[in-house]
Design an enzyme around this catalytic site. Structure first.
Site, mmCIF file in Angstrom:
data_model
loop_
_atom_site.group_PDB
_atom_site.id
_atom_site.type_symbol
_atom_site.label_atom_id
_atom_site.label_comp_id
_atom_site.label_asym_id
_atom_site.label_seq_id
_atom_site.Cartn_x
_atom_site.Cartn_y
_atom_site.Cartn_z
ATOM 1 N N TYR A 124 -18.752 -4.710 23.338
ATOM 2 C CA TYR A 124 -19.548 -3.579 23.827
ATOM 3 C C TYR A 124 -20.018 -2.618 22.866
ATOM 4 O O TYR A 124 -20.510 -1.428 23.330
ATOM 5 C CB TYR A 124 -18.389 -2.515 24.731
ATOM 6 C CG TYR A 124 -18.075 -3.330 25.935
ATOM 7 C CD1 TYR A 124 -18.169 -4.431 26.351
ATOM 8 C CD2 TYR A 124 -17.514 -2.667 27.020
ATOM 9 C CE1 TYR A 124 -17.778 -5.061 27.539
ATOM 10 C CE2 TYR A 124 -17.089 -3.017 28.227
ATOM 11 C CZ TYR A 124 -17.156 -4.278 28.340
ATOM 12 O OH TYR A 124 -16.962 -4.891 29.774
ATOM 13 N N LYS A 191 -6.848 -12.372 21.659
ATOM 14 C CA LYS A 191 -6.848 -14.092 21.942
ATOM 15 C C LYS A 191 -7.228 -14.268 20.221
ATOM 16 O O LYS A 191 -8.365 -14.740 19.847
ATOM 17 C CB LYS A 191 -8.171 -14.099 22.578
ATOM 18 C CG LYS A 191 -8.478 -15.667 23.284
ATOM 19 C CD LYS A 191 -7.199 -15.916 24.021
ATOM 20 C CE LYS A 191 -7.585 -17.496 24.370
ATOM 21 N NZ LYS A 191 -6.309 -17.980 25.085
ATOM 22 N N ASP A 224 -4.940 -14.113 28.120
ATOM 23 C CA ASP A 224 -4.837 -15.302 29.412
ATOM 24 C C ASP A 224 -3.605 -15.155 29.904
ATOM 25 O O ASP A 224 -3.337 -14.985 31.161
ATOM 26 C CB ASP A 224 -5.425 -16.266 28.980
ATOM 27 C CG ASP A 224 -5.186 -17.043 27.553
ATOM 28 O OD1 ASP A 224 -4.371 -16.189 27.029
ATOM 29 O OD2 ASP A 224 -5.321 -18.312 27.359
ATOM 30 N N ASP A 248 -11.415 -3.444 29.836
ATOM 31 C CA ASP A 248 -12.230 -3.220 31.024
ATOM 32 C C ASP A 248 -11.896 -3.950 32.185
ATOM 33 O O ASP A 248 -11.600 -3.663 33.166
ATOM 34 C CB ASP A 248 -13.676 -3.376 30.440
ATOM 35 C CG ASP A 248 -14.691 -2.912 31.544
ATOM 36 O OD1 ASP A 248 -14.347 -2.387 32.491
ATOM 37 O OD2 ASP A 248 -15.780 -3.103 31.414
#
Ligand code: NAD
Length: 363
Positions: A124, A191, A224, A248
């Site tokens: 972002y 991740k 995940d 988000d």
């Protein structure tokens, strides 16, 4: 003394829930001087920018803003006003609590989660190269030269910067928040196995900073797997510390766990400024129909009251939300009722109980 606050009603349902929120705040007895500032799609047509300087100047002066949602065109058009505000004012921490509310049925045992999201870096950050542009072509060449990377000629590219400095301050913020609010655990989502040099920085920095907080448990989970845990056993989680994009996405997921976007409040905080806003967007599908749930913005205003050290009024507003939800007579359609935004906000205002209730307003 009256609190000077910038009020940005925003787009779509924004003005509807902003009016509703003002009605509730007005009966708390806390005095406000509102500096109402328009921003967003309509302003773009009039002033050529969706975020005129006057809006930023107002917040720099008042230091505190209450903001409705602002529409962002998808895939094209002007860049997100929300992202620009967070960058311009360095609002690096987003805090989004998700707590089971009385009277609102959920699929899980009672939950009390908080998402702490890094608000300025990651995908972002706004570093983008448009497909087919000259800059994208030069970037492809550089990437080939620097690392032998082959990027498809018809690819658009978004860059994901995550720094030690940017991570350090959000980690410190999250652990301080946990301590101040008697939370037992901070779970960092990442991740880093795939994105070793961006999420890897986030994970390693978080782990290093966590050692300064021996009283708060630190846990690292791949994002995940974290999504699965949120669906399966969210009650095992407490404070979630996340880079921008995951934060988000997962904060909307958390909102869904406790009754939906109509209820989810949020704050964007930096060292100097604070902007309080609901998690939801401008909801074009229901805008103008007078059926938007005002609770998310009212609860964001309660967070603002706490920030302004108006603890009693914040308790009174949260108490009013609980009372109206339990009573179940004046609920908007998203909560299974048939009330309008106006009717629900009047019920909320009637339910505000504070010794400093504004004179002439019946309890
Ligand atoms: P949205 O949150 O506006 O709407 C998603 C769904 O939730 C819709 O069905 C909507 O009707 C419902 N909903 C949202 N708020 C509600 C409320 N208060 N009461 C009842 N139902 C409610 O998400 P979207 O449709 O993806 O986004 C619409 C626009 O808002 C987009 O332009 C997006 O960029 C923008 N947006 C802005 C912000 C912000 O200003 N911080 C945040 C998210 C999205």
């Amino acid at each position: 003394m009256a609190h000077l606050v910038t009020l940005i009603p925003g787009d779509g349902i924004g003005p509807e829930v902003a009016d509703a929120t003002r009605r509730v705040l007005e009966v708390t007895g806390v005095e406000f001087r509102w500096d109402v500032q328009e921003a967003g799609a309509a302003v773009m047509d009039r002033e050529g920018t969706p975020l005129p300087n006057r809006v930023l100047e107002s917040i720099r002066h008042s230091r505190t803003a209450l903001k409705g949602p602002i529409t962002t065109p998808v895939g094209t058009g002007f860049r997100s006003v929300n992202v620009a505000l967070r960058h311009e004012l360095d609002l690096f921490a987003s805090v989004r609590p998700s707590r089971t509310l009385p009277g609102v049925p959920t699929r899980h045992p009672p939950l009390d989660l908080v998402v702490v999201r890094e608000n300025t870096e990651d995908l972002y950050a706004g570093i983008e190269f448009e497909r087919g542009s000259e800059a994208a072509g030069r970037l492809r060449q550089e990437l080939r030269r620097l690392g032998g990377y082959e990027v498809a000629e018809d690819a658009g590219v978004t860059v994901k910067p995550i720094s030690v400095t940017g991570t350090r301050r959000i980690v410190t913020f999250a652990f301080d928040y946990a301590l101040r609010n008697s939370r037992r655990r901070v779970t960092v989502g990442h991740k880093a196995n795939i994105m070793k040099f961006s999420d890897g920085v986030f994970l390693r920095t978080a782990g290093a900073e966590a050692t300064a907080y021996p009283d708060v448990e630190f846990e690292a989970v791949q994002v995940d797997e974290l999504a699965m845990r949120l669906a399966w056993e969210p009650e095992t989680l407490d404070v979630l510390l996340l880079p921008n994009l995951y934060g988000d996405i997962l904060s909307d997921l958390c909102a869904g766990l406790v009754g939906g976007l109509g209820l989810a409040a949020g704050a964007n905080l930096g060292w100097e400024y604070a902007v309080f806003e609901p998690v939801h967007g401008s909801a074009p599908d229901i805008a103008g129909r007078g059926v938007a749930d005002p609770v998310a913005m009212v609860s964001s205003a309660a967070m603002m009251l706490r920030h302004l050290s108006e603890r009693q009024a914040a308790d009174a507003v949260e108490g009013a939300v609980a009372e109206v939800l339990i009573e179940g007579e004046h609920l908007t359609p998203d909560l299974g009722g048939a009330a309008s935004t106006d009717e629900m906000s009047r019920a909320l205002a009637r339910a505000v109980r504070t010794e400093r209730r504004a004179p002439g307003v019946p309890a």
